[in-house]
Scaffold this active site. Structure first.
Site, mmCIF file in Angstrom:
data_model
loop_
_atom_site.group_PDB
_atom_site.id
_atom_site.type_symbol
_atom_site.label_atom_id
_atom_site.label_comp_id
_atom_site.label_asym_id
_atom_site.label_seq_id
_atom_site.Cartn_x
_atom_site.Cartn_y
_atom_site.Cartn_z
ATOM 1 N N ASP A 93 59.987 -20.088 -23.648
ATOM 2 C CA ASP A 93 61.380 -20.367 -23.295
ATOM 3 C C ASP A 93 62.362 -19.385 -23.925
ATOM 4 O OD1 ASP A 93 60.758 -22.441 -21.646
ATOM 5 O OD2 ASP A 93 61.381 -24.047 -23.002
ATOM 6 N N ARG B 235 52.905 -25.131 -12.687
ATOM 7 C CA ARG B 235 52.997 -26.185 -13.692
ATOM 8 C C ARG B 235 52.332 -27.482 -13.189
ATOM 9 N NH1 ARG B 235 59.177 -25.739 -15.914
ATOM 10 N NH2 ARG B 235 58.289 -26.595 -17.802
ATOM 11 N N CYS C 47 59.005 -25.807 -9.280
ATOM 12 C CA CYS C 47 59.798 -25.156 -10.317
ATOM 13 C C CYS C 47 59.584 -23.662 -10.161
ATOM 14 C CB CYS C 47 59.374 -25.617 -11.708
ATOM 15 S SG CYS C 47 60.376 -24.945 -13.043
ATOM 16 N N LYS D 158 67.094 -30.596 -25.512
ATOM 17 C CA LYS D 158 66.822 -31.205 -24.211
ATOM 18 C C LYS D 158 65.349 -31.569 -24.084
ATOM 19 C CE LYS D 158 65.626 -29.013 -20.591
ATOM 20 N NZ LYS D 158 65.337 -28.352 -19.299
ATOM 21 N N ASN D 159 64.462 -30.666 -24.515
ATOM 22 C CA ASN D 159 63.032 -30.889 -24.350
ATOM 23 C C ASN D 159 62.492 -31.994 -25.252
ATOM 24 O OD1 ASN D 159 62.934 -28.908 -22.410
ATOM 25 N ND2 ASN D 159 62.167 -27.316 -23.771
ATOM 26 N N ARG E 181 71.870 -27.134 -16.928
ATOM 27 C CA ARG E 181 70.712 -28.000 -17.152
ATOM 28 C C ARG E 181 70.284 -27.987 -18.610
ATOM 29 N NH1 ARG E 181 65.953 -26.136 -14.480
ATOM 30 N NH2 ARG E 181 65.107 -27.966 -15.517
#
Length: 429
Positions: free
Chosen positions: A316, A131, A126, A22-23, A408
């Protein structure tokens, strides 16, 4: 809202295909705004964040099509998406779109680089920290964009185009590196990015941009040099495998025991995490197409880790590793240096019987003999999957609420785990 229900105690055995990252997929999709030609991306995961970004891109006038399933593809092995930004009708991104996903703010870079104007809402909050986007804005200003902040929007203008510059990031920023890299491809002259993020996702973006005609050297190192070109062309590129998904399933089998092959991935993308798993008691070996993770009945050993930018231990994977350490034979220390609020999963793990003490940027995890199932609530993407890992070994039943966070970032999570023996199901509602 959907929930995930788990009955703990089953080891994991078999094979899990790793999805596209995803990233990596998100900045690659955004890069399609740099050209009027079609960008074809393969191995794109089926995730809520991908769908959200497609809606944002459609708002600009970007056409997209999802190709039919190709040989070897399944609902767990990605999709092919074609993006065409030939007829962009709007270069503004309103709050109601950007607020759904922080990475969508990055559209500001290709929009101002190609069209000379962009108006993009400041991103929504978030849960894992502030961030800030100040470094992203700084990079665009260095490249000659005039920046104004108007009622929560960042307005960037460069009517005569961007100009190459030297960009020295005061700290490593993946988002800032993505933004600077995309914007510099169409800037006049040479751009040097120093203290650049070295993450594999940055390299994947650079490799795609090079296929599109960009002149980039040094991606994957702390200094990237870009020679600007007048325009970019279309290309075809496959999204890299998801190293966070890889690490998550590796920690799941380390937690439950068993023997699991993670296919279509690369150990060099997460070697620091795999090294830590080995110290904890799992056996990790490379295979032809990925990695194999095994753990027999021996107990887990406590390991101290500190999150760091690549090639260090990924932030993560911090929540997943914390879940693993709740069953270690001793006390481990986990220090979080990237995001200041990334310990919100601690209280939910405690509901399952975990013993965790917080002290500033560190969490001290005292391993316990066993966890007990309970209703828990996901607070963010990585925190929610840490609860899955804990639930896989907890006695009785664990119900995870607010699993839209999981959707997500994890493609077909419960299907992949169930096929390998986990007693897990999604409860619709």
């Amino acid at each position: 809202m959907d929930r995930i229900r788990i009955r703990g105690g089953a080891p994991l055995n078999g094979l899990i295909p790793i999805s596209g990252a995803k990233n990596a997929a998100l900045p690659l999709m955004i890069a399609s705004l740099l050209t009027a030609d079609t960008l074809e991306l393969g191995n794109v995961p089926r995730l809520a964040d991908i769908s959200s970004l497609l809606r944002i891109m459609s708002n600009f006038g970007v056409d997209h099509s999802i190709a039919g399933r190709r040989p070897g593809q399944s609902s767990e092995t990605g999709q092919t998406i074609r993006l065409s930004a030939k007829n962009v009708i709007d270069t503004s991104a309103p709050y109601e779109l950007v607020s759904t996903m922080r990475a969508s703010f990055w559209v500001i870079a290709p929009l101002v680089a190609r069209f000379g104007h962009a108006k993009v809402s400041m991103p929504g909050g978030c849960a894992i920290g502030t961030r800030p986007v100040d470094l992203l804005i700084m990079a665009l200003a260095k490249l000659g964009a005039a920046i104004e902040i108007e009622a929560g929007y960042v307005v960037a203008t460069a009517p005569k185009g961007l100009r190459g510059a030297e960009i020295d990031f005061p700290k490593v920023t993946v988002g800032g590196t993505h933004v600077a890299l995309m914007a510099a491809t169409l800037a006049q002259g040479t751009t040097v990015i120093r203290n650049a993020a070295r993450e594999p996702e940055v390299v994947d973006l650079a490799e795609c941009l090079i296929k599109m005609g960009a002149k980039i050297q040094g991606a994957g190192t702390s200094e990237i040099v870009i020679e600007g070109v007048p325009s970019l062309n279309g290309a075809s590129h496959d999204v890299m495998p998801d190293r966070i998904e890889t690490g998550t399933y590796a920690m799941a089998v380390a937690m439950t025991g068993g023997d699991l092959v993670l296919d279509n991935t690369r150990p060099d993308y997460l070697q620091a995490a795999l090294d830590v798993l080995g110290q904890a008691g799992a056996e990790v070996t490379a295979t032809h197409g990925g990695i194999r993770v095994r753990r027999n009945g021996n107990g887990l050993q406590p390991v101290d880790v500190t999150t760091d930018p690549f090639p260090g231990f990924p932030t993560d994977l911090q929540a997943q590793f914390m879940a693993l350490m709740t069953r270690a034979n001793g006390t481990s220390r986990i220090r979080e240096t990237i995001f200041e609020n990334r310990f919100m999963h601690v209280q939910e793990l405690a509901r399952l019987g975990a013993h965790i003490r917080l002290d500033g940027d560190s969490a001290y995890v005292d391993g316990v003999p066993g966890l007990k199932g309970a209703p828990v609530m996901a607070t963010d993407l990585r925190a929610s999957v840490s609860l899955v890992i804990a639930g896989l070994v907890a006695d009785g039943e664990t119900t995870i609420n607010r699993v839209y966070h999981l959707d997500r970032g994890f493609e077909a999570l419960e299907a992949k785990l169930a096929r390998c023996g986990a007693l897990i199901e999604r409860v619709r509602g």
